[in-house]
Design a protein around this motif. Structure first.
Motif, short mmCIF file in Angstrom:
data_model
loop_
_atom_site.label_atom_id
_atom_site.label_comp_id
_atom_site.label_asym_id
_atom_site.label_seq_id
_atom_site.Cartn_x
_atom_site.Cartn_y
_atom_site.Cartn_z
N TYR A 160 -1.37 3.28 -7.12
CA TYR A 160 -2.48 2.40 -7.49
C TYR A 160 -2.49 1.15 -6.62
O TYR A 160 -3.54 0.69 -6.17
CB TYR A 160 -2.33 2.03 -8.98
N SER A 215 -3.05 2.29 -2.61
CA SER A 215 -4.39 2.76 -2.25
C SER A 215 -5.42 1.64 -2.27
O SER A 215 -6.46 1.74 -1.61
CB SER A 215 -4.83 3.88 -3.20
N ASN A 216 -5.16 0.58 -3.03
CA ASN A 216 -6.13 -0.51 -3.14
C ASN A 216 -5.63 -1.83 -2.55
O ASN A 216 -6.33 -2.84 -2.64
CB ASN A 216 -6.49 -0.73 -4.61
N SER A 217 -4.42 -1.81 -1.95
CA SER A 217 -3.84 -3.02 -1.35
C SER A 217 -3.78 -4.16 -2.36
O SER A 217 -4.11 -5.31 -2.06
CB SER A 217 -4.64 -3.44 -0.11
N PHE A 218 -3.36 -3.84 -3.58
CA PHE A 218 -3.25 -4.85 -4.62
C PHE A 218 -1.97 -5.66 -4.46
O PHE A 218 -1.01 -5.22 -3.83
CB PHE A 218 -3.26 -4.20 -6.01
N LYS A 240 -1.81 -8.22 -10.13
CA LYS A 240 -1.72 -7.18 -11.16
C LYS A 240 -0.53 -7.43 -12.07
O LYS A 240 0.49 -7.99 -11.66
CB LYS A 240 -1.58 -5.80 -10.49
N THR A 259 -5.44 -7.39 -14.65
CA THR A 259 -5.58 -8.22 -13.45
C THR A 259 -5.89 -9.66 -13.86
O THR A 259 -6.64 -9.89 -14.81
CB THR A 259 -6.72 -7.70 -12.56
N ASP A 288 -8.08 -3.33 -16.40
CA ASP A 288 -8.65 -2.45 -15.37
C ASP A 288 -9.29 -1.22 -16.01
O ASP A 288 -8.70 -0.57 -16.88
CB ASP A 288 -7.57 -2.02 -14.38
#
Length: 713
Positions: free
Chosen positions: A146, A149-152, A497, A513, A527
């Motif tokens: 998670y 893939s989203n560069s969180f 996050k 978030t 989320d």
């Protein structure tokens, strides 16, 4: 729904039972009509006849004040809750591997704080289901995937002082080396290899085996606090073999020299790291301890509860009078909602006496020193007084900050506060905040920080102005200097996050978030859910945890609502729409919902009627799901006007492929009979005809005008 239901009464008796040690409630003015329902007393500003009952919360109120033309719900919140709670329950059921049902389970709600009892029963039902059925499936969700893939960016562990290792995380960061099991090996025994931290996300770390350089093919995520993570040198001390991965075992001939070169000057975990992790996960609260905790049925009082279980510092409390042990309440051991036995009596807080005359075998009172300490305050000088105004987070609607009033001043700095315009007549929904609480603010806080302030329900002079409101109500604002102004260096940043408790259902911990930061105040977004589920919390709230906390403690994490779940919900809605009869029921008004902007709170609209309140359930925490447009029959559309506006129509059910679209066929017949056209060609012909007639009439009108002018001249 009861149109014309006569429930007006002059009875002003309190709903408090004789066994409750509560203060007497002042009688209400006899001029106000009141409605009594389930032991709760509600007042209304006008005496209009014609009552209605909300299908969501059971509130009985003035029909004219109910929401929408159908008058099925008392507020926008109830209308949204009716659909969104069904959706949420359906998605949770789908995550558990259950097939979606046509009638999803909806939270049963009661008027005002009486809804809390039903909420407790709902929690008990979930607990019973948890005992007999499998936990929510986490299949398809991984914190590592998670985040990657989203560069969180995840909030660091140091932001959570109450979490394990929160105060002793040290210098654990990227490039720290550890010894971990080697999964790329064909040996039958368990062997280890050295890996470096590439990325850190809470307790979770992305690791890469030494020797892979820039190759990320075998990168993997793991929990740093796990039992298989060790500092460099642990294998040598424990006699465990270090074996390079099979993929790169032929890359170097002298692996010992390679490791010496790579590890010289590198950082690793402290030698006692695993011991510190173990010590930080020891909790002083034990099962069978007795505490005082807020009563879910009446916020204004506390009850005795017993610790049933402890998971990661979170307590499952069962109210002492619950015979089947299903009436429970979840909170952290540092929560401001729990106290030692005798706390209520010491400060003058309301308390519900237990029917149990003596302690049950094995139960014992929790030592007072185990509870969170509050800052001592001096009440001898200038201090809060009754009827002073302030702004406060509504504990029954954590997404809003509301206009509030101090209703009673207790000892040790505690205050009883009520939300203006939304209070029960007997004060049963007052709530207790400490004077140093980060959830109360001075007048003007929201305006200064550009936060939407929720005005009192029924207040008509909008936009809301504090100066006018104080003058009209004859009250004063609480002095600014009495509020807590401490802002710690918490380390949170917007977009980080974390794992957060859904206070609407406190047993659930969800992927979340940080979306906004105001000093020490954080806005938490869950989320996969709409913004109406957001909640304001303090940066030091014990209901926030680092990424990986659930995995570390064995608690169940609720993943974001998946796209497939949303699509299946949409598909089921479409099928349901198609199954309905093609009966014209009038044009439906579309409710505009600005993107990224919170919908206007119902309490800010001038209206009368009952007040719906809930505890641990946000009345605005229900998303405005857009319903799919229902199919409309051809007769639903009126004939086109002479303007250049066209209304699309559907084909009539009795058209044949050969005749549909011909000028002499059913198309013109349908136009004459029903005012609807079935094909684009006919609509184009009609458009050109109307355009010609319109142009001709304009030209003819100008001709007559010119002729008239010439004649007059």
């Amino acid at each position: 729904m009861f149109d014309g239901y006569d429930s007006c009464s002059e009875d002003t008796s309190s709903s408090s039972s004789s066994e409750e040690s509560e203060e007497e409630v002042a009688p209400l003015p006899s001029s106000l009509p009141i409605i009594k329902n389930n032991g709760q007393v509600y007042t209304y500003p006008d005496g209009k006849s014609g009552m209605a009952t909300c299908e969501m919360c059971g509130m009985v109120g003035v029909r004219d004040a109910f929401y929408s033309k159908t008058k099925r719900f008392c507020s926008v919140s109830c209308s949204r809750s009716y659909s969104s709670n069904s959706k949420k329950a359906s998605i949770l059921a789908r995550l558990q591997g259950k097939p979606p049902t046509k009638k999803a389970k909806v939270l049963q709600k009661q008027p005002l704080v009486a809804k809390l009892a039903a909420y407790a029963q709902y929690q008990a039902t979930l607990q019973n289901q948890a005992k007999t059925k499998a936990a929510v499936s986490m299949e398809g969700f991984s914190w590592g995937n998670y985040i990657n893939s989203n560069s969180f960016l995840a909030a660091p562990v140091t932001c959570f002082k109450h979490a394990p290792m929160g105060t002793c995380w040290g210098d654990i960061s990227e490039h720290v080396r550890v010894e971990v099991p080697n999964t790329d090996c064909s040996l039958p025994t368990k062997v280890f290899w050295i890996a470096g931290i590439i990325k850190l996300a809470g307790y979770n770390a992305l690791l890469r085996y030494e020797g892979f350089e820039n190759d990320s093919g075998l990168d993997f995520w793991c929990n740093i606090c796990g039992s298989d993570i060790h500092p460099v040198g642990w294998c040598a001390a424990s006699g465990k073999p270090l074996v390079p991965p099979r993929t790169i075992q032929h890359k170097y001939t002298n692996w010992k020299a390679f490791l010496v070169k790579r590890l010289t000057g590198a950082k690793t975990l402290p030698p006692d790291f695993s011991q510190k992790v173990s010590e930080s996960m020891q909790y002083p609260f034990k099962p069978c301890m007795r505490v005082e905790v807020v009563d879910k049925r009446h916020l204004c009082r506390t009850r005795v509860a017993v610790v049933e279980s402890v998971i990661g510092g979170r307590l499952r409390l069962v109210y002492e009078e619950s015979e089947d042990r299903t009436d429970d309440f979840w909170c952290h051991m540092h929560s401001p909602l729990i106290h030692h036995i005798g706390w209520s009596r010491s400060i003058g807080h309301r308390f519900k006496r237990s029917d149990i005359t003596k302690k049950q075998d094995g139960h014992f009172d929790t030592p007072p020193h185990l509870f969170a300490k509050v800052k001592e305050v001096d009440q001898s000088g200038e201090w809060f007084k009754e009827r002073m105004k302030l702004e406060a987070i509504d504990p029954l609607n954590l997404s809003t900050i509301c206009v509030a009033t101090i209703r009673k001043v207790l000892a040790d700095g505690y205050l009883m506060i009520g939300i203006d315009g939304s209070e029960a007549a007997d004060g049963s929904d007052w709530f207790c905040y400490h004077a140093t609480s980060p959830s109360i603010f001075p007048v003007g806080f929201c305006e200064i920080n550009m936060i939407e302030l929720t005005p009192p329900r029924g207040y008509t002079k909008l936009p809301f102005k504090w100066f006018d409101y104080l003058r009209e109500s004859g009250s004063i604002a609480a002095p600014v200097k009495l509020f807590n102004k401490d802002v710690p260096n918490h380390g949170f940043r917007v977009g980080m996050k974390l794992e957060a408790v859904d206070l609407m259902e406190p047993r659930l911990i969800c992927v979340a978030t940080v979306t906004r930061i105001i000093h020490r105040l954080l806005r938490i977004h869950f989320d996969g859910w709409e913004e109406e589920y957001d909640q304001w919390v303090d940066c030091e709230s014990p209901d926030l945890y680092p990424v990986g906390w659930c995995q570390l403690t064995g608690y169940q994490l609720q993943p974001p609502a998946s796209q497939s779940s949303r699509e299946s919900q949409s598909a089921s809605s479409k099928q349901k729409k198609k199954a309905k009869s093609q009966q014209y029921k009038g044009h439906k008004k579309k409710r505009k919902m600005p993107v990224g902007k919170k919908p206007v709170s119902l309490s800010s609209l001038p209206m009368t009627g009952g007040v719906r309140r809930s505890f641990s359930g946000d009345e605005e925490l229900t998303p405005p799901y857009r319903a799919l447009p229902a199919q409309t029959a051809p007769e639903a559309f009126p004939p086109p006007s002479t303007s250049r506006e066209f209304r699309p129509s559907l084909k009539t059910g009795n058209e044949s492929p050969g005749t549909a679209g011909t000028a002499q066929g059913p198309c013109w017949a349908g136009w004459r009979a029903q005012g609807a056209l079935c094909c684009d060609r006919c609509r184009l012909i009609l458009f050109l005809l109307l355009l010609f007639l319109n142009s001709f009439s304009l030209g003819l009108g100008s001709h007559f005008t010119e002729t008239g002018h010439q004649g007059s001249s």
